[in-house]
Design an enzyme around this catalytic site. Structure first.
Site, PDB file in Angstrom:
ATOM      1  N   ASP A 205      -6.271  -9.081 -29.420  1.00 55.78           N
ATOM      2  CA  ASP A 205      -5.586  -8.101 -28.567  1.00 55.78           C
ATOM      3  C   ASP A 205      -6.030  -6.718 -29.020  1.00 55.78           C
ATOM      4  O   ASP A 205      -5.826  -6.345 -30.177  1.00 55.78           O
ATOM      5  CB  ASP A 205      -4.082  -8.299 -28.773  1.00 55.78           C
TER       6      ASP A 205
ATOM      7  N   VAL B 117      -5.589  -4.879 -19.472  1.00 56.59           N
ATOM      8  CA  VAL B 117      -5.640  -4.197 -20.760  1.00 56.59           C
ATOM      9  C   VAL B 117      -5.011  -2.799 -20.656  1.00 56.59           C
ATOM     10  O   VAL B 117      -4.399  -2.305 -21.607  1.00 56.59           O
ATOM     11  CB  VAL B 117      -7.100  -4.183 -21.288  1.00 56.59           C
ATOM     12  N   ASP B 118      -5.115  -2.186 -19.503  1.00 57.95           N
ATOM     13  CA  ASP B 118      -4.520  -0.861 -19.261  1.00 57.95           C
ATOM     14  C   ASP B 118      -2.998  -0.930 -19.457  1.00 57.95           C
ATOM     15  O   ASP B 118      -2.401  -0.118 -20.197  1.00 57.95           O
ATOM     16  CB  ASP B 118      -4.874  -0.446 -17.815  1.00 57.95           C
TER      17      ASP B 118
ATOM     18  N   SER C   6     -14.260  -3.836 -16.749  1.00 63.07           N
ATOM     19  CA  SER C   6     -14.561  -4.286 -15.375  1.00 63.07           C
ATOM     20  C   SER C   6     -14.574  -5.795 -15.159  1.00 63.07           C
ATOM     21  O   SER C   6     -14.739  -6.238 -14.020  1.00 63.07           O
ATOM     22  CB  SER C   6     -15.908  -3.723 -14.858  1.00 63.07           C
TER      23      SER C   6
ATOM     24  N   GLY D 273     -12.197  -8.050 -15.567  1.00 62.61           N
ATOM     25  CA  GLY D 273     -10.940  -8.669 -15.162  1.00 62.61           C
ATOM     26  C   GLY D 273     -10.686  -8.413 -13.692  1.00 62.61           C
ATOM     27  O   GLY D 273     -11.408  -8.925 -12.819  1.00 62.61           O
TER      28      GLY D 273
ATOM     29  N   TYR E  11     -11.456  -6.031 -11.867  1.00 66.29           N
ATOM     30  CA  TYR E  11     -12.571  -5.429 -11.133  1.00 66.29           C
ATOM     31  C   TYR E  11     -13.721  -6.403 -10.855  1.00 66.29           C
ATOM     32  O   TYR E  11     -14.671  -6.050 -10.150  1.00 66.29           O
ATOM     33  CB  TYR E  11     -13.075  -4.176 -11.855  1.00 66.29           C
TER      34      TYR E  11
HETATM   35  N1  AR6 Z   1      -6.832  -6.848 -25.357  1.00 67.88           N
HETATM   36  C1  AR6 Z   1      -8.129  -7.058 -25.055  1.00 67.88           C
HETATM   37  N2  AR6 Z   1      -8.562  -7.406 -23.842  1.00 67.88           N
HETATM   38  C2  AR6 Z   1      -7.636  -7.565 -22.870  1.00 67.88           C
HETATM   39  C3  AR6 Z   1      -6.252  -7.348 -23.082  1.00 67.88           C
HETATM   40  C4  AR6 Z   1      -5.860  -6.978 -24.397  1.00 67.88           C
HETATM   41  N3  AR6 Z   1      -4.574  -6.757 -24.717  1.00 67.88           N
HETATM   42  N4  AR6 Z   1      -5.615  -7.570 -21.914  1.00 67.88           N
HETATM   43  C5  AR6 Z   1      -6.545  -7.910 -21.001  1.00 67.88           C
HETATM   44  N5  AR6 Z   1      -7.767  -7.921 -21.579  1.00 67.88           N
HETATM   45  P1  AR6 Z   1      -8.834  -5.726 -16.820  1.00 67.88           P
HETATM   46  P2  AR6 Z   1     -10.858  -4.177 -15.335  1.00 67.88           P
HETATM   47  C6  AR6 Z   1      -9.091  -8.211 -20.998  1.00 67.88           C
HETATM   48  O1  AR6 Z   1      -8.391  -6.397 -15.578  1.00 67.88           O
HETATM   49  O2  AR6 Z   1     -11.508  -5.412 -14.860  1.00 67.88           O
HETATM   50  C7  AR6 Z   1      -6.078  -2.413 -14.460  1.00 67.88           C
HETATM   51  O3  AR6 Z   1      -4.989  -2.642 -13.620  1.00 67.88           O
HETATM   52  C8  AR6 Z   1      -9.151  -9.052 -19.757  1.00 67.88           C
HETATM   53  O4  AR6 Z   1      -8.971 -10.429 -20.068  1.00 67.88           O
HETATM   54  O5  AR6 Z   1      -7.789  -5.237 -17.774  1.00 67.88           O
HETATM   55  O6  AR6 Z   1     -11.721  -3.054 -15.847  1.00 67.88           O
HETATM   56  C9  AR6 Z   1      -6.571  -0.979 -14.414  1.00 67.88           C
HETATM   57  O7  AR6 Z   1      -5.511  -0.065 -14.202  1.00 67.88           O
HETATM   58  C10 AR6 Z   1     -10.568  -8.754 -19.286  1.00 67.88           C
HETATM   59  O8  AR6 Z   1     -11.490  -9.545 -20.056  1.00 67.88           O
HETATM   60  O9  AR6 Z   1      -9.765  -4.411 -16.503  1.00 67.88           O
HETATM   61  C11 AR6 Z   1      -7.526  -1.021 -13.255  1.00 67.88           C
HETATM   62  O10 AR6 Z   1      -6.852  -0.895 -12.022  1.00 67.88           O
HETATM   63  C12 AR6 Z   1     -10.770  -7.286 -19.699  1.00 67.88           C
HETATM   64  O11 AR6 Z   1      -9.691  -7.003 -20.604  1.00 67.88           O
HETATM   65  C13 AR6 Z   1      -8.145  -2.386 -13.354  1.00 67.88           C
HETATM   66  O12 AR6 Z   1      -7.174  -3.201 -14.006  1.00 67.88           O
HETATM   67  C14 AR6 Z   1     -10.742  -6.308 -18.553  1.00 67.88           C
HETATM   68  O13 AR6 Z   1      -9.821  -6.726 -17.575  1.00 67.88           O
HETATM   69  C15 AR6 Z   1      -9.380  -2.378 -14.202  1.00 67.88           C
HETATM   70  O14 AR6 Z   1      -9.984  -3.639 -14.127  1.00 67.88           O
END
Ligand code: AR6
Length: 173
Positions: free
Chosen positions: A12, A35-36, A119, A121, A123
């Protein structure tokens, strides 16, 4: 001597004891899911307050805030591209996220930084393609002198971790 380190681990990102963690944000910088959401929950409401003053962020760029309740002193917010099939400059924009995040970190004399798989997840960017871009950009950045000594790719799932391990092995070892 090569004392800089690139590694992947499964975990995490909000728990990482590095100087800066990178957030995969959206252009509003006002929080979201994935992650945001996790970063905003762990950092507390002051992070959102600071983000409100930043006036958003364009795709491929990055902005920095404090880390508040996080172990990390800094959060670097970058906005990855939404995947539209690969013909809308997604590769270039993703590379730009890594370059701008690293440059911003170096401008603050940051030594250690952790990235999520930007990007890949919500995206929808294909994971292996994203990991190849991420590792290539970090590797290129570390070839030049800067404060950055350690870059950690924090993978949320074991599948993501396996993919990053393979890519790091292919490109670096
Ligand atoms: N630690 C590490 N990685 C994580 C965590 C964590 N705690 N939680 C999720 N991930 P995403 P995106 C991973 O969707 O694709 C948001 O709503 C996850 O499994 O978080 O860039 C923003 O506000 C995946 O591998 O980001 C934007 O609207 C990676 O983080 C949008 O999502 C990225 O997934 C951005 O989408």
């Amino acid at each position: 001597m090569w004392k800089k380190q690139i590694l992947a681990l499964q975990g995490d990102i909000t728990k990482q004891a590095v100087e800066a963690i990178v957030n995969a944000a959206n252009p509003s910088l006002l929080g979201g899911g994935g992650v945001d959401g996790a970063i905003h929950r762990a950092a507390g409401p002051q992070l959102l307050e600071e983000c409100r003053r930043l006036n958003g962020c364009q795709t491929g760029e990055a902005k920095i805030t404090g880390g508040y309740r996080l172990a990390a002193k800094w959060v670097i917010h970058t906005v990855g591209p939404v995947w539209h099939g690969g013909n809308q400059q997604e590769d270039l924009l993703l590379a730009s996220c890594y370059r701008h995040s690293l440059a911003l970190a170096a401008s603050q004399q940051i030594r250690s930084i952790a990235f999520p798989a930007i990007s890949t997840g919500a995206y929808g960017f294909p994971l292996e393609r994203a990991a190849l871009i991420a590792v290539t950009e970090v590797q290129n950045f570390l070839k030049q002198p800067s404060s950055i000594e350690q870059v950690i790719f924090v993978c949320f799932s074991s599948e993501d971790f396996d993919c990053y391990q393979k890519v790091i092995h292919k490109l670096i070892v």
